[in-house]
Design an enzyme around this catalytic site. Structure first.
Site: not given
Ligand code: PBG
Length: 324
Positions: A218, A234, A196, A249
């Site tokens: 983040k 990862e 991610k 993602k």
């Molecule tokens: C929470 C989370 C996020 C998403 C899914 N779970 C946001 C982030 O990490 O800031 C993003 C999903 C999307 O943008 O459709 N940790």
């Protein structure tokens, strides 16, 4: 000498193209993200995600029935937590009667066979809008993993089939798997957001849940989007720690990563076509600049072609309607 090989023969008409097509899209490919809020009779459109809504539990029932009737068999739940319940410890995340826990039961009540996956991260519950516990401006790893494991257990107890940790702390899969095993939730699965990236594409999602980070970004836990090899590290670590499904993602800008991961793992690979990807297409289509349905299908097939078996997408219902 004649030309013996003419590749266009296989493109002559739709019948031959259908016959030789390598990838297809069906309702079985999708995870449907659902946003849940407190209240009654609430169906709020998310400003930056036109056509996508937050539902209160009573209306969530209808939505889940509709999704199930369309042949979509898996949902991914997210909750928008009221500000007064947010803190720096994830207290509300562990509430057996919290919104997530009630949402899980609501889905199972109306569609017992619907596969329920839950987002596991602290950001919707955090007064800082971060995925973990904050100490001196730093998101502390190990104490966060402990809470995430407890949160996962709480979701499992409420009836979740899979938990989906989206936080990117080190060792959280092991912490979650260990606690689930100890507590005898051996069949509760883990879909790990393994690769991610720290991405600008999450903007609309953070509007949806009011979960934008209160300070900083983040980047100390989500991956640097300049890195490719790190995604393999990862992902393999998550599989060793017990992940049943791994995920990449965002989606479209990360197809290289999807393919890299697909080539080295022996578990199903999911991809998340995130909120910003949805927003871009909806906006361009609203302007008349892109053909919504054509681009939607092209992008979704691209995920399959890259090697994803599972697609989390806000377009899931649009696609099924289009497939007819
Ligand atoms: C929470 C989370 C996020 C998403 C899914 N779970 C946001 C982030 O990490 O800031 C993003 C999903 C999307 O943008 O459709 N940790």
């Amino acid at each position: 000498m004649h030309q013996l090989r003419r590749n266009r023969r296989l493109r002559t008409n739709d019948s031959i193209r259908s016959l030789v097509r390598e990838h297809t899209i069906t309702p079985n490919d999708f995870l449907v993200p659902l946003f849940v809020v407190e209240g009654n009779n609430v169906k709020q459109e998310i400003a930056s995600m036109p056509g996508y809504y937050r539902y209160s539990l009573d209306l969530l029932k209808n939505e889940v029935k509709e999704v199930w009737a369309m042949g979509l068999k898996a949902v991914l739940l997210f909750v928008k937590v009221p500000d007064n319940l947010k803190d720096n410890k994830g207290t509300e995340a562990l509430n057996p009667d919290g919104l997530m826990q009630r949402a899980i039961k609501t889905v199972k009540d109306v569609a017992p066979e619907m596969l329920v996956m839950t987002d596991v991260a602290l950001d919707p519950y955090s007064s800082y809008g971060h995925d973990g516990i904050v100490e001196d401006g730093y998101i502390v790893n190990d104490p966060t993993c402990e809470v995430l494991a407890q949160m996962s257990l709480s979701h499992a107890k409420a009836g979740a089939d899979f938990v989906a940790p989206s936080d990117m702390m080190d060792g959280r899969i092991l912490a979650i798997r260990t606690l689930l095993e100890e507590e005898n939730y051996k069949n509760t699965g883990i879909m790990s957001y393994s690769a991610k990236y720290a991405s600008g594409f999450y903007g609309p999602f953070r509007d949806a849940l009011d979960s934008a980070p209160g300070f900083g970004d983040k980047k100390t836990y989500q991956m640097d989007f300049a890195n490719r090899d790190e995604a393999i590290k990862e992902t393999l670590m998550d599989i060793e720690e017990g992940a049943d499904i791994v995920m990449v993602k965002p989606g479209l800008a990360y197809l290289d990563i999807v393919r890299d991961v697909r080539d080295v793992v022996d578990v199903p690979v999911a991809v998340y076509q995130v909120s910003g990807e949805y927003a871009m297409l909806k906006a361009a289509a609203a302007k008349g600049w892109l053909d919504h349905d054509a681009i939607m299908m092209e992008q979704l097939i691209a995920f399959k072609r890259a090697g994803a078996q599972i697609i989390a997408s806000y377009f899931a219902k649009d696609v099924v309607k289009l497939l007819g």
